[in-house]
Design a protein around this motif. Structure first.
Motif, short mmCIF file in Angstrom:
data_model
loop_
_atom_site.label_atom_id
_atom_site.label_comp_id
_atom_site.label_asym_id
_atom_site.label_seq_id
_atom_site.Cartn_x
_atom_site.Cartn_y
_atom_site.Cartn_z
N GLY A 199 -90.60 -47.21 88.73
CA GLY A 199 -89.89 -47.82 89.64
C GLY A 199 -90.71 -48.38 91.06
O GLY A 199 -91.82 -47.95 91.28
N GLY A 200 -90.11 -49.28 91.65
CA GLY A 200 -90.91 -49.66 92.75
C GLY A 200 -91.90 -50.75 92.13
O GLY A 200 -92.09 -50.89 90.98
N LYS A 201 -92.83 -51.26 93.23
CA LYS A 201 -93.83 -52.01 92.74
C LYS A 201 -95.15 -51.28 92.81
O LYS A 201 -95.25 -50.25 93.50
N LEU A 202 -96.38 -51.79 92.51
CA LEU A 202 -97.78 -51.32 92.34
C LEU A 202 -98.06 -50.88 93.84
O LEU A 202 -98.61 -49.67 94.10
N THR A 203 -97.67 -51.51 94.82
CA THR A 203 -98.22 -51.44 96.11
C THR A 203 -97.23 -50.29 96.74
O THR A 203 -97.59 -49.96 97.84
N ASP A 204 -96.37 -49.94 96.02
CA ASP A 204 -95.37 -48.65 96.63
C ASP A 204 -96.46 -47.56 96.24
O ASP A 204 -96.00 -46.36 96.89
N SER A 205 -97.37 -47.43 95.74
CA SER A 205 -98.17 -46.41 95.44
C SER A 205 -98.73 -45.84 96.74
O SER A 205 -99.09 -46.76 97.70
N TYR A 206 -99.14 -44.52 97.18
CA TYR A 206 -99.54 -44.12 98.13
C TYR A 206 -100.40 -42.94 98.09
O TYR A 206 -100.17 -42.08 97.01
N LEU A 207 -101.34 -42.36 99.14
CA LEU A 207 -101.84 -41.13 99.02
C LEU A 207 -101.04 -40.19 99.89
O LEU A 207 -100.96 -40.44 101.17
N ASP A 208 -100.88 -38.95 99.70
CA ASP A 208 -100.06 -38.00 100.45
C ASP A 208 -101.04 -36.81 100.55
O ASP A 208 -101.67 -36.21 99.70
N GLU A 209 -101.31 -36.53 101.98
CA GLU A 209 -102.22 -35.28 102.10
C GLU A 209 -101.44 -34.00 101.86
O GLU A 209 -100.69 -33.69 102.43
N GLY A 210 -101.90 -33.47 100.89
CA GLY A 210 -101.31 -32.13 100.34
C GLY A 210 -101.13 -32.09 98.87
O GLY A 210 -101.67 -32.91 98.26
N PHE A 211 -100.29 -31.25 98.37
CA PHE A 211 -100.23 -31.05 96.93
C PHE A 211 -98.87 -31.35 96.66
O PHE A 211 -97.94 -30.52 97.23
N ILE A 212 -98.49 -32.04 95.68
CA ILE A 212 -97.22 -32.36 95.28
C ILE A 212 -96.97 -31.72 94.02
O ILE A 212 -97.63 -32.39 93.03
N LEU A 213 -95.93 -31.01 93.44
CA LEU A 213 -95.70 -30.63 92.09
C LEU A 213 -94.25 -31.24 91.71
O LEU A 213 -93.46 -31.15 92.47
N ASP A 214 -94.47 -31.57 90.67
CA ASP A 214 -93.27 -32.20 90.09
C ASP A 214 -92.33 -31.47 89.28
O ASP A 214 -92.13 -31.48 88.00
N LYS A 215 -91.74 -30.75 90.24
CA LYS A 215 -90.81 -29.51 89.62
C LYS A 215 -89.73 -29.52 90.89
O LYS A 215 -89.84 -30.28 91.77
N SER A 216 -88.79 -28.62 90.58
CA SER A 216 -87.43 -28.47 91.67
C SER A 216 -87.38 -26.99 91.89
O SER A 216 -87.74 -26.27 91.21
N VAL A 217 -86.98 -26.80 93.05
CA VAL A 217 -86.55 -25.48 93.74
C VAL A 217 -85.34 -24.79 92.88
O VAL A 217 -84.52 -25.51 92.66
N GLY A 218 -85.42 -23.52 92.78
CA GLY A 218 -84.35 -22.92 91.94
C GLY A 218 -82.90 -22.97 92.80
O GLY A 218 -82.90 -23.18 94.17
N THR A 219 -81.82 -22.91 92.00
CA THR A 219 -80.42 -22.69 92.63
C THR A 219 -80.26 -21.82 93.85
O THR A 219 -80.59 -20.49 93.63
N ASN A 220 -79.85 -22.32 94.93
CA ASN A 220 -79.31 -21.44 96.03
C ASN A 220 -80.68 -21.01 96.73
O ASN A 220 -80.48 -19.96 97.63
N CYS A 221 -81.82 -21.35 96.34
CA CYS A 221 -82.96 -20.65 97.09
C CYS A 221 -83.23 -21.59 98.22
O CYS A 221 -82.77 -22.78 98.44
N PRO A 222 -84.02 -21.18 99.38
CA PRO A 222 -84.47 -22.06 100.45
C PRO A 222 -85.35 -23.30 100.09
O PRO A 222 -85.88 -23.19 99.12
N LYS A 223 -84.80 -24.51 100.74
CA LYS A 223 -85.52 -25.71 100.27
C LYS A 223 -86.84 -25.83 101.26
O LYS A 223 -87.35 -26.92 100.90
N ARG A 224 -86.83 -25.05 102.25
CA ARG A 224 -87.92 -25.32 102.98
C ARG A 224 -88.55 -23.91 103.43
O ARG A 224 -87.91 -23.22 103.84
N ILE A 225 -89.92 -23.63 103.32
CA ILE A 225 -90.33 -22.29 103.82
C ILE A 225 -91.91 -22.64 104.62
O ILE A 225 -92.68 -23.50 104.25
N GLU A 226 -91.78 -22.21 105.85
CA GLU A 226 -93.04 -22.46 106.73
C GLU A 226 -93.85 -21.06 106.56
O GLU A 226 -93.50 -19.90 106.24
N ASN A 227 -95.30 -21.23 106.80
CA ASN A 227 -95.96 -20.14 106.51
C ASN A 227 -95.79 -19.52 105.04
O ASN A 227 -95.56 -18.30 105.09
#
Length: 507
Positions: A199-227
């Motif tokens: 999807g999108g065009k080639l120049t929609d590609s980008y560099l993100d600082e951090g690690f991205i995992l191509d998975k989803s969070v479990g049902t009813n689990c918190p969607k954001r965790i700090e520390n």
């Protein structure tokens, strides 16, 4: 009297026949890929006879991997191209074409009754002179951060010029360099995660600082965790059934069955309690997490991520500093992973999980809406491209050949001619007058303009330093070494033996 010592189905080619067979195969392979060389190389259509799939490419490595070969000399050239791809990641077409041109010149010399060993000695002298000239021309800007970054961008642009991404080469060159510079001198490419999303065009590609995992969070689990305190595991989180193939249990009432199910649930609950006792707020498992344990983890406020795959947990362990564990009896011995923030994000229409502020600060993710180019800084020296380096080495070899006595000097001159074929092929593929351009390029180098090369956009001679056409010194050095080695190997062949196919014995 000749005696056949081989199996009747085995074949042998001797002397001139063997050498001719080797040359023909290698030259045919070189002629096949040479039209793809350079920024204006032609495409090849590869069609699979089994699946009918069609690939259109001008990448030498892709072409050489796809074709099936029977000629042993041609297979040697394919093997050196694979070595080039593994060692440097680029220059596969160049090394194949240069080796073929060296063999073409060797074939002419053998026709002049020059012994193969003499040709090999001449080539070795020429190769040493060429590599010495290349090393002297190499420039190292590692101490100047701004200039060094520009060198890397230029190398990436030169590499991408002959790839599918050529129209967006500036954008992707900067993206690749930014990712590589985050490694801070490390050659561990596992710190760079590459995710491809349609999807999108080639120049929609980008560099993100951090690690991205191509998975989803479990049902009813918190969607954001700090520390985040992360336990990375590879353990079975389904209901603990008897895992023996063919095993069965018989019960005499439904009450007994209910007792078994309760026992299984209690056992799983105890396992989840042991996991939670590690003081974590994120649980990442390589295997599936069933609904019951997922629900218990959610009640405890623990984010669960299931089915992270082997590569996912290994890479996550590397960047967060945690260890993969399978048992949970000794929390004091388990090393947890840590990061500042874990949150669910959207890329296109897909949900993914982003780990920010990981322990490995150099970790990053390249999100692509297409294919990728990998590059790593193992060599800080650069040389000029556009046929400049080849002509520089050719001139140095010609000067060196003047000091060599005997027929070896003729072989050294042949090596210089083979090097000059690279700029000739570059010009031919672009539709320019190669005879005129290469003659002017050669004259420019003899006049001391050592940065002169082919300006493929204008069809003229220009300064490669000003245009910014640079390549890695390691790449060019490996091309000369591998091509010379392969050519020497094939030139010295005087016998080709093909063994008989192995027959299966009747049972």
């Amino acid at each position: 009297m000749s005696v056949n010592i081989f199996n009747e189905e085995a074949t042998e080619e001797k002397a001139e026949n063997a050498r001719l067979s080797s040359f023909v195969g290698a030259l045919a392979l070189g002629d096949l890929v040479k039209s793809t060389l350079g920024p204006k190389g032609m495409n090849k259509i590869l069609q699979s006879m089994s699946s009918g799939d069609i690939t259109v490419t001008n990448d030498g490595a892709t072409i050489l991997k796809a074709i099936q070969l029977d000629n042993p000399a041609a297979k040697i050239l394919v093997n050196i191209s694979k070595v080039q791809d593994d060692e440097v990641g680029d220059g596969t077409t160049t090394v194949t074409v240069l080796a073929a041109e060296l063999l073409r010149e060797a074939e002419k010399l053998i026709g002049l009754k020059i012994h193969p060993q003499t040709i090999v000695e001449g080539y070795r002298i020429a190769s040493a002179a060429a590599l010495k000239a290349l090393e002297e021309a190499a420039v190292d800007h590692a101490s100047d951060a701004a200039t060094f970054r520009q060198d890397l961008v230029n190398i990436a642009r030169t590499t991408l010029s002959s790839k599918v991404l050529s129209q967006d080469k500036d954008y992707f060159a900067n993206l690749a360099v930014n990712a590589v510079l985050r490694l801070k001198g490390s050659t561990t490419l596992d710190h760079i995660q590459i995710i491809k999303k349609v999807g999108g065009k080639l120049t929609d590609s980008y560099l993100d600082e951090g690690f991205i995992l191509d998975k989803s969070v479990g049902t009813n689990c918190p969607k954001r965790i700090e520390n985040a305190r992360i336990l990375i595991a590879n353990t079975s989180m389904d209901t603990d059934k008897i895992k023996i193939f063919g095993a069965r249990m018989k019960v005499d009432s439904t009450g007994k069955l209910a007792e078994l199910e309760r026992a299984e649930r209690e056992k799983m609950k105890a396992k989840v309690e042991a996991i939670a006792s590690h003081g974590i707020n994120v649980f990442v498992n390589r295997q599936l997490i069933y609904n019951y344990p997922e629900g218990i983890l959610a009640e405890k406020g623990i984010m669960s991520i299931e089915h992270a795959d082997f590569e996912g947990v290994e890479r996550l362990s590397l960047v967060t500093g945690g260890e993969i564990t399978s048992t949970f009896d000794r929390p004091d011995l388990v090393k947890l992973g840590r990061c500042d923030l874990i949150e669910e994000i959207m890329i296109g229409e897909d949900k993914l999980i982003k780990f920010s502020g990981v322990a490995a600060g150099e970790a990053c993710t390249v999100v692509l809406r297409g294919s990728t180019n990998q590059m790593t800084v193992k060599e800080t020296r650069i040389v000029l491209g556009g046929g400049c380096s080849e002509m520089l080495m050719s001139v140095a070899v010609e000067e060196s050949a003047k000091k060599v006595s005997g027929k070896k000097a003729i072989a050294a001159e042949a090596f210089a001619r083979a090097l000059r074929q690279i700029p000739i092929i570059l010009a031919d593929n672009a539709g320019y007058d190669s005879s005129d351009l290469v003659a002017r390029l050669r004259a420019a180098h003899h006049q001391g303009r050592t940065d002169a090369g082919l300006n493929m956009n204008e069809g003229s001679i220009g300064s490669m330093k000003d245009i910014g056409v640079t390549e890695s010194y390691k790449l060019k050095r490996q091309v000369v070494l591998s091509a010379t080695e392969a050519a020497e190997m094939i030139i010295r062949v005087d016998d080709i033996l093909r063994s008989a196919p192995r027959k299966r014995e009747a049972v």
